[in-house]
Every structure is written in C-alpha cells, then in structure tokens.
Design an enzyme around this catalytic site. Structure first.
Site, PDB file in Angstrom:
ATOM      1  N   ARG A 152      43.747 -41.414  90.740  1.00  0.00           N
ATOM      2  CA  ARG A 152      42.653 -40.486  90.426  1.00  0.00           C
ATOM      3  C   ARG A 152      42.098 -39.801  91.674  1.00  0.00           C
ATOM      4  NH1 ARG A 152      37.505 -41.967  90.675  1.00  0.00           N
ATOM      5  NH2 ARG A 152      36.999 -41.015  88.673  1.00  0.00           N
ATOM      6  N   ASP A 167      31.756 -40.595  93.169  1.00  0.00           N
ATOM      7  CA  ASP A 167      31.898 -41.886  92.483  1.00  0.00           C
ATOM      8  C   ASP A 167      31.211 -43.005  93.237  1.00  0.00           C
ATOM      9  OD1 ASP A 167      33.352 -40.959  90.363  1.00  0.00           O
ATOM     10  OD2 ASP A 167      35.293 -41.414  91.243  1.00  0.00           O
TER      11      ASP A 167
END
Length: 245
Positions: A152, A167
């Site tokens: 990712r 994140d």
C-alpha cells in the site's frame, strides 16, 4: 515490485487478489506469485517435514523442498531479492520496516508451518520478521500482513499518495480523528473547526488530536519522537486538558 511467497497452503493467499492489493496486481504494480514448495520435494510421499534430531515435540520443515523452491524463484526472477522468514523469533514488524521494504524491487517470503524450520533454511534468509509476541499456526497470515502494509506504500497504490503519509505510525504518531457526513449523527456533532474552512486551524487541530490520541493510547511512541516547538506546546496543552478531566 515482484513478490514471491513460499507456502504449502497457496489457497490461503486468495485475499491478496482483493481490495487495494488486488488492484495493484491487476494494474501491474506488483507481480505476485505463490510457490507451493511441496511440489519441489524429492520425497516420494511429498513430505515437507520430519522428526527433530535429538528428540522433541512436533515436526520440522526439511530444507530440501524450500531450497529447491528458492532455486525455482531464482531461475524465474534472476534473484531471490530480499528473503523474509516469518518466525516468532524475528524482529517485530512495524511501519518503518514496511516503508523500508517498499523500496525493494523483489521480496521473497518463506511462510512455514508445523513446529518450525530446519536451521539450515535460515542461510537463505536476509530478514526474520515477527508480528508480535504470539504464535500462529503458520507464517501465511504473517506474510499477508507484511505484504499488505508494504504494497500500500508503493507509488500509485492508493491513488492519493498523501493517504499513506497521514496514516498512523507513518508520522510517528497515531492518526487524528476523522469525520464525514452527516455533520450531526445521533447527537454527535463533527468538531466545528473541521467545517470552518480555515486550513491553518484545521491543521493545528489535527496535529493536537494526533498528539492527544498518542498520549492517551500509545505514550511509548512519544519517548523517541522528535517534537517541533509547536508540537511541544500542543502536547503541553493536551497534558493540561487531560489532567483536568
């Protein structure tokens, strides 16, 4: 990026063809291959494990099938790349490791089962990784977690590169709270600052709430965190507010 996984349970990796990881495979960002090393055993019964020399519980994976499967990977790809053994004795996986692995062109994972590995298998390995202080029935789930966290981070994997930057753990802090419509749901309103349109105030609120969440839930992350002057001031505000509560 090319990813090879050695496992005797290849069907366990079906989830890798779904969601964001599946899309990276479809778009050619990742060449994902699962190699069933049982197919490379020279044992006429296709056994991949055997009893432990010196006695002991359980069965160990034998070296021959894995070495032969690795030869197959090298013949196809030209090299092994970085070879990762999923093992409880390995280094605990974290976001920094995912970011490091995302820079590689080729990753090979060895996902074992049963009691463990013949020690000679470790001579093939560059990295030993664990998900934490617990034991799974095999390395397949661990490999999938590491692959997901790594892939990712590849360029264009998420569509919006800033999604990964913000994140939790990528900045060293837990992620700040986020909201979507409706503005008020069952008496729980979205913080007014987020609807103010004032980008500076929103950025400050998010930084402060990221610090607050980290301070309350993972204070250990703050021990080695490199604070800016503003962040120290915000953390002081958080400490004062939480001590009053």
């Amino acid at each position: 990026m090319r990813i090879d996984v050695l496992s005797i349970f290849p069907n366990m990796f079906a989830p890798m063809r779904e969601s964001i990881i599946g899309k990276t495979i479809e778009r050619g960002l990742v060449d994902f291959n699962v190699v069933d090393f049982r197919q490379f055993t020279s044992d006429r019964h296709n056994n991949v494990d055997d009893v432990v020399y010196g006695g002991g519980q359980g069965m160990l994976l034998t070296p021959q099938p894995i070495f032969s499967a690795m030869d197959h990977v090298k013949a196809e790809a030209g090299d092994f790349g970085r070879v990762i053994l999923l093992d409880p004795a390995g280094k605990t996986f974290n976001q920094a490791m995912a970011e490091e692995l995302a820079q590689e062109e080729h990753l090979t994972f060895i996902a074992g089962h049963y009691e463990g590995y013949d020690e000679r298998i470790r001579t093939l390995v560059t990295d030993e990784i664990s998900l934490g202080d617990f034991v799974l029935t095999g390395g397949e789930l661990g490999a999938m977690v590491v692959i997901d966290a790594t892939v990712r981070l590849l360029e264009d994997a998420l569509g919006d590169d800033m999604s990964a930057v913000d994140d939790s753990f990528s900045t060293g802090l837990l992620e700040y709270p986020q909201y979507t419509r409706p503005a008020d749901f069952q008496g729980m309103p979205v913080p007014e600052v987020l609807m103010s349109g004032h980008h500076g105030k929103i950025a400050r609120w998010r930084k402060k709430e990221a610090l607050r969440r980290t301070y309350l839930r993972r204070p250990d992350l703050l021990k080695d965190y490199s604070f800016t002057k503003e962040e120290r001031e915000l953390l002081h505000e958080v400490e004062e507010e939480e001590s009053v509560d």
